[in-house]
Design an enzyme around this catalytic site. Sequence first.
Site, short mmCIF file in Angstrom:
data_model
loop_
_atom_site.label_atom_id
_atom_site.label_comp_id
_atom_site.label_asym_id
_atom_site.label_seq_id
_atom_site.Cartn_x
_atom_site.Cartn_y
_atom_site.Cartn_z
N HIS A 410 29.50 -10.02 6.10
CA HIS A 410 30.11 -11.08 5.31
C HIS A 410 29.38 -12.42 5.43
O HIS A 410 29.68 -13.37 4.70
CB HIS A 410 31.57 -11.26 5.75
N ASP A 414 29.00 -11.66 -0.16
CA ASP A 414 30.32 -12.15 -0.53
C ASP A 414 31.22 -10.98 -0.93
O ASP A 414 30.74 -9.91 -1.35
CB ASP A 414 30.23 -13.14 -1.69
#
Length: 439
Positions: A410, A414
């Site tokens: 992450h 995204d």
Amino acid sequence: MGLYTITLPDVGEGIAEAELTEWQVAVGDEVAEDDVLGTVMTDKAAVEVPSTVAGKVVWLCGEPGDVIAIGDKFIQIEVEGDGNDTAAPAPAKAPEPKAAQPEETETADADADQPAPRATGAETPATAKTPAAEPPRAGATVRREPLAKGEKPLASPAVRRRAQDAGIDLRLVGGSGPAGRILHEDLDAYVEHGPVTGRGGARLPATGTREVKVVGMRRKIAEKMALSWSRIPHITIVEEIDVTALEELRAKLNAAHGTERGKLTVLPFVMRAIVNAVAAQPEMNARYDDDAGVIHQSDAVHIGIAAQTPAGLTVPVARHVEAASLWENAAELARLAEAARTGKASREELSGSTITITSLGPLGALATTPIINHPEVAIVGINKMTTRPMWDGEAFRPRKMMNISCSFDHRVIDGWDAAVFVQKLKTLLETPALMFVEE
């Protein structure tokens, strides 16, 4: 006679040290040239260290779990002639003294040969006083298995007399005393809980513990998992896939070409889907150097295949999947799986992946949360395939369904982009013809 010292050889480019995982020889053994002396583990693979001479082993550098620098002394061998080391052999580690075993003051055979005396006076088996049983001594072995026919249980005359008066077959009583000796409390446990069954049925408390040293492959797995989990904030997306059409296509291809080309599993199709999906999203086919703050996107698709082996989890790499056919990928998967299973995969075959697939095969669950293979940024998990009733707008019909679980780094991926990637895989696997359409 001379002394010949073998040092730990260079086991790979850039490798400064290796962990000793196993000795194949012991002090005093005679070895021939090219015999395997021991095995060391690098970051990627296990490497066998052969002997370059024949002779007698007189010294070993350490124990499994020790880390040895490249070029350090590994083993010393007494050879005919001058050898290459004029120093006296280092003293071998003395073995640790074993704990003294409790002495037996009477044998089962002696007890068995003596007839058990009968109770006298007004005492009955129910009212006779039983001597206080001594607790198990250190080093005692608790017997939890029933004795075979003909075996003689170990017990004192008092215990034998009590058992005979109560009609108890001592072969069925678990012994908690030294060397499995049956004590009075064992008779109490038998009366309360019943005989041992061969599966711990005596219901005696388990008190043993074991220390298992984490070495070799298991240590490398632990370090890699800790690195991935501590440094990568994971986001995992689970999606269900209707693979009915894919399974029909796979069955037809295997029926038509399986004999001469080999059978196709689901994995080559997943590999093809990944190739197509990363072409549209190259950020998924990448390695993130978080120390340097640089993402290395790759045009080549090198897919790591997480494989369970007797030594533990390994990830052999299928290279240039983008340039291979379904059958070429299937053959490469079979070759890599065999190399990993037998421990013969090379360092090059266990490194350099740009994205990884993990699958538990038929043992898979409905969903998993795969851990990313650091420094990659994505991993695709394949879960169990099942037939489920699915609504098609008119009726419930049986469909072959399979969930995929995809994890992403992450920091650089995204959530939206991760969802787009998963949906692309879903589309390709549900409509497999799209995988083979040139855009």
